[in-house]
Motif scaffolding. Structure first.
Motif, PDB file in Angstrom:
ATOM      1  N   VAL A 134      12.673   3.874  14.381  1.00  0.00           N
ATOM      2  CA  VAL A 134      12.163   3.808  13.003  1.00  0.00           C
ATOM      3  C   VAL A 134      11.570   2.433  12.715  1.00  0.00           C
ATOM      4  N   HIS A 135      10.407   2.435  12.067  1.00  0.00           N
ATOM      5  CA  HIS A 135       9.816   1.207  11.537  1.00  0.00           C
ATOM      6  C   HIS A 135       9.876   1.270  10.024  1.00  0.00           C
ATOM      7  N   PHE A 136      10.513   0.269   9.414  1.00  0.00           N
ATOM      8  CA  PHE A 136      10.529   0.150   7.942  1.00  0.00           C
ATOM      9  C   PHE A 136       9.425  -0.811   7.535  1.00  0.00           C
ATOM     10  N   LYS A 137       8.344  -0.237   7.021  1.00  0.00           N
ATOM     11  CA  LYS A 137       7.191  -1.009   6.569  1.00  0.00           C
ATOM     12  C   LYS A 137       6.930  -0.578   5.134  1.00  0.00           C
ATOM     13  N   ASP A 138       6.829  -1.534   4.228  1.00  0.00           N
ATOM     14  CA  ASP A 138       6.575  -1.207   2.823  1.00  0.00           C
ATOM     15  C   ASP A 138       5.098  -1.448   2.513  1.00  0.00           C
ATOM     16  N   ALA A 139       4.642  -0.945   1.361  1.00  0.00           N
ATOM     17  CA  ALA A 139       3.232  -1.111   0.977  1.00  0.00           C
ATOM     18  C   ALA A 139       3.138  -1.515  -0.484  1.00  0.00           C
ATOM     19  N   ARG A 140       2.121  -2.321  -0.781  1.00  0.00           N
ATOM     20  CA  ARG A 140       1.856  -2.715  -2.177  1.00  0.00           C
ATOM     21  C   ARG A 140       0.799  -1.753  -2.714  1.00  0.00           C
ATOM     22  N   ARG A 141       1.208  -0.937  -3.692  1.00  0.00           N
ATOM     23  CA  ARG A 141       0.334   0.141  -4.140  1.00  0.00           C
ATOM     24  C   ARG A 141      -1.019  -0.345  -4.661  1.00  0.00           C
ATOM     25  N   ALA A 142      -1.012  -1.401  -5.463  1.00  0.00           N
ATOM     26  CA  ALA A 142      -2.278  -1.869  -6.058  1.00  0.00           C
ATOM     27  C   ALA A 142      -3.231  -2.368  -4.960  1.00  0.00           C
ATOM     28  N   VAL A 143      -2.676  -3.040  -3.976  1.00  0.00           N
ATOM     29  CA  VAL A 143      -3.527  -3.552  -2.879  1.00  0.00           C
ATOM     30  C   VAL A 143      -4.054  -2.375  -2.052  1.00  0.00           C
ATOM     31  N   LEU A 144      -3.171  -1.411  -1.793  1.00  0.00           N
ATOM     32  CA  LEU A 144      -3.588  -0.221  -1.050  1.00  0.00           C
ATOM     33  C   LEU A 144      -4.745   0.489  -1.769  1.00  0.00           C
ATOM     34  N   ASP A 145      -4.585   0.690  -3.073  1.00  0.00           N
ATOM     35  CA  ASP A 145      -5.641   1.374  -3.838  1.00  0.00           C
ATOM     36  C   ASP A 145      -6.958   0.619  -3.728  1.00  0.00           C
ATOM     37  N   ASP A 146      -6.869  -0.692  -3.811  1.00  0.00           N
ATOM     38  CA  ASP A 146      -8.073  -1.519  -3.738  1.00  0.00           C
ATOM     39  C   ASP A 146      -8.712  -1.426  -2.336  1.00  0.00           C
ATOM     40  N   CYS A 147      -7.886  -1.469  -1.308  1.00  0.00           N
ATOM     41  CA  CYS A 147      -8.409  -1.391   0.075  1.00  0.00           C
ATOM     42  C   CYS A 147      -9.073  -0.030   0.296  1.00  0.00           C
ATOM     43  N   ARG A 148      -8.436   1.020  -0.210  1.00  0.00           N
ATOM     44  CA  ARG A 148      -8.983   2.362  -0.049  1.00  0.00           C
ATOM     45  C   ARG A 148     -10.330   2.472  -0.771  1.00  0.00           C
ATOM     46  N   GLU A 149     -10.342   1.993  -2.018  1.00  0.00           N
ATOM     47  CA  GLU A 149     -11.578   2.072  -2.816  1.00  0.00           C
ATOM     48  C   GLU A 149     -12.726   1.307  -2.177  1.00  0.00           C
ATOM     49  N   SER A 150     -12.408   0.126  -1.637  1.00  0.00           N
ATOM     50  CA  SER A 150     -13.503  -0.670  -1.061  1.00  0.00           C
ATOM     51  C   SER A 150     -13.748  -0.346   0.417  1.00  0.00           C
TER      52      SER A 150
END
Ligand SMILES: O=C1C[C@@H](O)[C@H](O)[C@@H](O)C1=O
Ligand code: CO
Length: 299
Positions: free
Chosen positions: A210-226
């Motif tokens: 198992v890999h426990f990796k968390d994500a920052r939602r606002a940054v993810l949304d921005d990366c996806r959008e751009s």
């Protein structure tokens, strides 16, 4: 006494990153391993900058640390299994010498994880014949890994042909449970599909690492959008350690325990070490594990 059959590790990726060897290049092995001890973890995974087995074993023994495993990029579809087996055996031999438990395999044919392409829109898709070739090849590699006392764990990954829950289903259906286990990476499935629990519930019996990796939602949304690439996304801070992002690891951990998962849980959060101090973030993860997972207050 630790009554949990789980070993907690932290990956070198917060200090140095094999996908971008130039970042964190000044962080030495001694620095990494000593930080891991300070943060209270039991071990780590092998990074691309690690030395030969004898030198590594000495550094590990000095700090009472263990190796969980190491990433292996396979090109079964592109090159054919015959060409993959030799480098795979070589890596298994090294992992046996450092007393690792697993070898982490990711099929990199067509992968865009190391390119400038939009990781949210341009991943490869395998056709039927390619799926069959991949699954058959992985079964063979799994048998080879066993010869070295290792378990092959397959890593689903953004920007590759095995990224979504549906693709993991396909891979699990097509491979032999005796040869191929699943590496469950919370961050990759969250970024890919949003839902990280469904995959876990469905394949809980196949999970070997198992890999426990968390994500920052606002940054993810921005990366996806751009339309950022994988590397641009993590350099922007899309990933972080548990306790600093939006994934609820309590439900993940509870389900793992409920199903008697034993083995490693490795904290794995790639960020730019010049921006996110690696020891500071390792300690954030440690506090979250201790306070929210191991010693949860009952209300
Ligand atoms: O397990 C992993 C290994 C890395 O090289 C990879 O890019 C990272 O995202 C990951 O999850
Ligand atoms: Co991972």
């Amino acid at each position: 006494m630790n009554e949990q059959p789980i070993r907690w590790g932290i990956a070198p990726i917060g200090w140095r990153n094999d996908d971008m060897p130039e970042i964190g290049a000044g962080n030495t092995l001694s620095h990494l391993l000593s930080d891991i001890v300070v943060a209270g973890f039991e071990g780590t995974e092998v990074g691309g900058f690690f030395p030969d087995a004898q030198a590594l074993n000495k550094e590990l023994a000095l700090r009472n640390l263990r190796i969980a495993g190491q990433w292996f990029s396979s090109y079964i579809i592109r090159d054919g299994i015959e060409l993959v087996i030799e480098p795979f055996r070589k890596q298994c031999q090294y992992l046996k010498e450092v007393k690792a438990d697993v070898i982490v395999v990711s099929e990199q044919t067509g992968s865009i994880q190391g390119t400038e392409q939009n990781v949210f829109a341009e991943k490869p898709n395998f056709n039927e014949a390619e799926w069959e070739q991949l699954c058959a090849g992985l079964n063979e590699l799994g048998a080879v890994a066993k010869e070295y006392g290792l378990r092959l764990v397959y890593h689903h990954h953004m920007g590759t042909g095995v990224q979504t829950a549906e693709e993991v289903d396909r891979l699990m259906d097509g491979t032999d449970p005796a040869q191929v286990a699943l590496l469950y990476d919370t961050g990759h499935i969250f970024v890919s599909d949003g839902d990280y629990m469904m995959l876990l519930r469905k394949h809980i019996g196949r999970i070997g690492h198992v890999h426990f990796k968390d994500a920052r939602r606002a940054v993810l949304d921005d990366c996806r959008e751009s339309g950022k690439s994988f590397m641009q996304s993590f350099l922007s801070g899309m990933f972080t350690v548990p306790g600093d992002g939006c994934i609820d690891f309590r439900e993940v951990y509870d389900l793992l325990l409920e199903h008697g998962y034993y083995g490693w849980i490795v904290i794995e959060a790639e960020q730019d070490p010049d921006v996110a101090h690696p020891l500071e973030y390792a300690l954030i993860a440690r506090r979250y594990i201790d306070g929210q997972l191991l010693n949860r207050l009952q209300v």
